[in-house]
Design an enzyme around this catalytic site. Structure first.
Site, PDB file in Angstrom:
ATOM      1  N   TYR A 158      86.364  -9.687 -81.634  1.00 30.72           N
ATOM      2  CA  TYR A 158      86.723  -9.729 -83.337  1.00 30.72           C
ATOM      3  C   TYR A 158      87.494 -11.152 -83.518  1.00 30.72           C
ATOM      4  O   TYR A 158      87.879 -11.783 -82.611  1.00 30.72           O
ATOM      5  CB  TYR A 158      87.453  -8.580 -83.613  1.00 30.72           C
ATOM      6  CG  TYR A 158      89.014  -8.148 -83.054  1.00 30.72           C
ATOM      7  CD1 TYR A 158      89.928  -9.051 -83.191  1.00 30.72           C
ATOM      8  CD2 TYR A 158      89.066  -7.154 -82.303  1.00 30.72           C
ATOM      9  CE1 TYR A 158      91.107  -8.551 -82.793  1.00 30.72           C
ATOM     10  CE2 TYR A 158      90.299  -6.760 -81.984  1.00 30.72           C
ATOM     11  CZ  TYR A 158      91.341  -7.570 -82.077  1.00 30.72           C
ATOM     12  OH  TYR A 158      92.443  -7.398 -81.601  1.00 30.72           O
ATOM     13  N   CYS A 159      87.219 -11.591 -84.737  1.00 36.04           N
ATOM     14  CA  CYS A 159      87.372 -12.784 -85.134  1.00 36.04           C
ATOM     15  C   CYS A 159      87.186 -13.988 -84.398  1.00 36.04           C
ATOM     16  O   CYS A 159      87.859 -14.511 -83.740  1.00 36.04           O
ATOM     17  CB  CYS A 159      88.982 -12.918 -85.505  1.00 36.04           C
ATOM     18  SG  CYS A 159      89.397 -14.261 -86.775  1.00 36.04           S
ATOM     19  N   PRO A 160      85.867 -14.178 -83.977  1.00 38.02           N
ATOM     20  CA  PRO A 160      85.703 -14.959 -83.085  1.00 38.02           C
ATOM     21  C   PRO A 160      85.690 -16.507 -83.527  1.00 38.02           C
ATOM     22  O   PRO A 160      85.560 -16.785 -84.517  1.00 38.02           O
ATOM     23  CB  PRO A 160      83.789 -14.680 -82.730  1.00 38.02           C
ATOM     24  CG  PRO A 160      83.512 -13.984 -83.921  1.00 38.02           C
ATOM     25  CD  PRO A 160      84.533 -13.379 -84.520  1.00 38.02           C
TER      26      PRO A 160
END
Length: 276
Positions: free
Chosen positions: A146-148
């Site tokens: 997540y949130c790469p």
């Protein structure tokens, strides 16, 4: 000292510890705090500052997440699991915060030439490597997290941290979340459920991550040793002293508290609009 560490060299670092404020500490306050610190520090009114902060059971959405077609339904899924949902005042995508995740902010004045964005990321990366010399830590985008981003921090291909930056009024806040203990994959599964519900497979203008929970883990899981928030704060302060110079404990000044009130109002209004 290499180029990435030189940014950390300061005449003085003030340390503000908000890591033990407990479940009542509203995460909206953290984003307003870093904005207030960046403004005061950028104006030369306060010394460079590091802040440690922990929030319980919160999902922080980025502005982009608020464009999801079924946002309300996605938020409800998270709230049903016991998470508070807020929107931060910067880019990026959803991240999860709980009592096993330590957030650190390095707030510095932007120099006349301006701090190159990558230098801010590199400085935080160098600091974390110094904190964990026993681990082989990489910085590159972990697909499926997540949130790469290009400064995802990982060990053996599994992400434990993400770095972001906030710049305003000649101040720079470089922020990191460190997944210290607990299950990284369980946290990722919660964010995956949010996106599955909020997007429902529809085509969207923005790209959202296809989350694979197994690519995320905590430092305790990756190093095979028990780690507490306090353990990591001690490593952080020791490393910052060694690389960056003198450190003293402090709190927000009256000027910063005054600036904070204005930013807090803005963050609250943004949240009300985004999640109305």
């Amino acid at each position: 000292m290499d180029q990435s560490e030189s940014l950390l060299r300061r005449p003085l670092w003030r340390f503000i510890d908000q890591s033990a404020y407990g479940p009542g500490f509203n995460p909206i306050h953290s984003f307003a705090t870093d904005d207030a610190l960046a403004t005061a520090i950028g104006a030369g009114q306060s010394p460079s500052t590091v802040r440690a902060w922990v929030h319980h059971d919160t999902v922080v959405l980025g502005i982009q997440d608020t464009k999801l077609p079924y946002l309300k339904e996605g938020v409800r899924v998270l709230e049903d699991e016991g998470y508070r949902v807020i929107v931060r005042n910067s880019g990026g995508l959803a991240v999860l915060l709980d009592e096993g995740i330590l957030n650190l902010s390095l707030v510095m004045p932007d120099t006349e030439k301006g701090i190159d964005i990558d230098r801010g990321y590199e400085a935080m990366y160098a600091l974390v490597r110094h904190m964990f010399p026993e681990a082989d830590i990489d910085a590159y985008e972990i697909v499926g997290s997540y949130c790469p981003g290009s400064y995802d921090l990982s060990i053996g291909g599994r992400k434990f941290a993400g770095i972001s930056q906030r710049r305003l009024k000649k101040g720079v806040a470089v922020q990191i979340y460190l997944c210290v203990n607990g299950s990284g994959s369980e946290r990722a599964a919660a964010i995956r459920a949010f996106y599955e519900t909020a997007k429902r497979g529809e085509k969207t203008k923005w790209a959202y991550p296809d989350i694979q929970p197994e690519v995320m883990a905590s430092l305790a899981e990756l190093t095979g040793r028990p780690l507490s928030i306090q353990d990591v704060i001690i490593r952080f302060l020791t490393s910052l002293k060694e690389i960056g110079g003198p450190l003293e404990s402090g709190s927000m000044t009256a000027l910063e508290a005054d600036i904070f009130d204005g930013y807090l109002q803005r963050v609250i209004e943004r949240n009300d609009r985004a999640l109305a």
